[in-house]
Design a protein around this motif. Structure first.
Motif, PDB file in Angstrom:
ATOM      1  N   GLY A 101       0.812  -1.209   0.000  1.00  0.00           N
ATOM      2  CA  GLY A 101       0.000   0.000   0.000  1.00  0.00           C
ATOM      3  C   GLY A 101       0.841   1.253   0.000  1.00  0.00           C
ATOM      4  O   GLY A 101       2.035   1.216   0.301  1.00  0.00           O
ATOM      5  N   PHE A 102       0.203   2.363  -0.361  1.00  0.00           N
ATOM      6  CA  PHE A 102       0.850   3.653  -0.193  1.00  0.00           C
ATOM      7  C   PHE A 102       0.971   3.948   1.291  1.00  0.00           C
ATOM      8  O   PHE A 102       0.174   3.477   2.110  1.00  0.00           O
ATOM      9  N   GLY A 103       1.975   4.752   1.638  1.00  0.00           N
ATOM     10  CA  GLY A 103       2.240   5.024   3.037  1.00  0.00           C
ATOM     11  C   GLY A 103       1.760   6.382   3.490  1.00  0.00           C
ATOM     12  O   GLY A 103       0.612   6.549   3.903  1.00  0.00           O
ATOM     13  N   ASP A 104       2.641   7.382   3.383  1.00  0.00           N
ATOM     14  CA  ASP A 104       2.344   8.716   3.899  1.00  0.00           C
ATOM     15  C   ASP A 104       2.860   9.773   2.938  1.00  0.00           C
ATOM     16  O   ASP A 104       3.752   9.519   2.123  1.00  0.00           O
ATOM     17  N   VAL A 105       2.310  10.961   3.072  1.00  0.00           N
ATOM     18  CA  VAL A 105       2.849  12.160   2.428  1.00  0.00           C
ATOM     19  C   VAL A 105       3.430  13.040   3.527  1.00  0.00           C
ATOM     20  O   VAL A 105       2.749  13.357   4.506  1.00  0.00           O
ATOM     21  N   PHE A 106       4.705  13.407   3.373  1.00  0.00           N
ATOM     22  CA  PHE A 106       5.359  14.329   4.288  1.00  0.00           C
ATOM     23  C   PHE A 106       5.518  15.673   3.586  1.00  0.00           C
ATOM     24  O   PHE A 106       6.047  15.739   2.471  1.00  0.00           O
ATOM     25  N   LEU A 107       5.088  16.733   4.238  1.00  0.00           N
ATOM     26  CA  LEU A 107       5.231  18.090   3.717  1.00  0.00           C
ATOM     27  C   LEU A 107       5.931  18.934   4.774  1.00  0.00           C
ATOM     28  O   LEU A 107       5.527  18.931   5.942  1.00  0.00           O
ATOM     29  N   SER A 108       6.959  19.655   4.368  1.00  0.00           N
ATOM     30  CA  SER A 108       7.678  20.481   5.341  1.00  0.00           C
ATOM     31  C   SER A 108       8.277  21.707   4.672  1.00  0.00           C
ATOM     32  O   SER A 108       8.541  21.721   3.470  1.00  0.00           O
ATOM     33  N   GLY A 109       8.472  22.726   5.486  1.00  0.00           N
ATOM     34  CA  GLY A 109       9.150  23.933   5.047  1.00  0.00           C
ATOM     35  C   GLY A 109      10.280  24.261   6.000  1.00  0.00           C
ATOM     36  O   GLY A 109      10.184  23.998   7.208  1.00  0.00           O
TER      37      GLY A 109
END
Length: 309
Positions: A101-109
């Protein structure tokens, strides 16, 4: 003498990489490999965009085979501001079945303060967004967290880092904010003795983590450098699950809080100005008694490749 020290350090990293087959993973829920919290490499080039591919292969609890590919995009808006997006997936296979399966989306600045002398101070803020509820199944039965491609929670991530061309000092915090996931695994629901080797995780509620990292980078040649350091992760409380056959209240998983301390290493080879390859490894010296989140790794190899454009 400096020549000898360089290659002795390289040899130590190589030995450490081989020894990961006897060790556990870093107990990382995602934040030790993103933004300014990732172990620094030799790459200090200010490129506007980067695309990286990660291909970790390893084994977890009960010899579960795990392949966790990821793709990451970095955009440098200016000398001070940058953003990062990362997408993960997972394939797991073990004595209870297989799951993909797909896992996670990580978004950061990340914001870099004005450098004084050769030191740079930066701060990052981000989120982990799950692409499933942490309840992948095999033959209609919920699998334990060791097989799941996501922890199934929304997390906030914050951290800071102080670096120069040699040293890195970083601290971070990752906190689930969405409550329990939708995992339904209870060993008793399986007609298998193997299932009782896994901790229960029905409606799993994972506590937060804090991170401290110290690393030192040593150039070996103009194109090759190695980085070594220490990574400590403290799990802030005991995780819980719910077993309606016992109680409708959360049940604490004893031994799931505490410290994991790792020695880490990374080798980076700069092939061209646009292309580089890396290999990461780690050895834990202190681990928590129980890690029901399924993040244990008894063997792991993490190659990566990065394009700059």
């Amino acid at each position: 003498m400096r020549f000898v020290l360089k290659y002795a350090f390289c040899f130590s990293i190589s030995v450490m990489s081989m020894q990961t087959s006897l060790a556990q993973g870093c107990s990382d829920a995602g934040f030790c490999s993103i933004g300014n919290l990732k172990q620094q490499s030799a790459d200090t080039t200010l490129q506007q965009q980067r695309l990286s591919i990660f291909l970790p292969v390893g084994t977890g609890d009960e010899n579960v085979f795990v392949f966790t590919p990821a793709i990451q995009y970095d955009h440098q808006f200016s000398a001070k501001w940058s953003a990062q997006a990362k997408l993960t997936a997972n394939y797991a296979s073990g004595n209870l079945g297989e799951a993909t399966g797909f896992g996670d989306v990580f978004l950061s600045g990340t914001y870099i303060l004005t450098a004084k002398s050769s030191w740079r101070t930066s701060f990052s803020l981000g989120m982990k967004l799950p692409l499933n509820t942490g309840n992948l199944n095999a033959e209609g039965k919920s699998l334990p967290m060791q097989y799941q491609s996501s922890l199934g929670t929304i997390d906030v991530i914050a951290g800071g880092s102080i670096t120069n061309d040699t040293w890195q000092f970083a601290a971070g915090w990752q906190q689930p904010i969405s409550g329990t996931n939708q995992n339904n695994f209870l060993p008793a629901s399986w007609n298998s003795a193997d299932a009782h080797q896994y901790p229960p995780s029905r409606h799993f509620d994972r506590k937060g983590d804090v991170l401290l990292r110290v690393s030192y980078r040593l150039p070996v040649t103009k194109r090759l450098s190695v980085t070594g350091g220490a990574l400590g992760i403290y799990h802030l409380g005991e995780d819980t699950y719910i077993d309606a056959g016992v109680s409708d209240n959360p049940i604490a998983i004893q031994g799931s809080a505490g410290v994991t301390l790792n020695v880490t290493g990374m080798a980076t080879w700069k092939i061209t100005e646009q292309l580089s390859m890396g290999l990461s490894a780690g050895i834990p010296f202190i681990v928590r008694d129980v890690r029901p989140d399924g993040l244990t790794r008894s063997f792991v190899v993490v190659p990566e490749i990065t394009w700059r454009f």
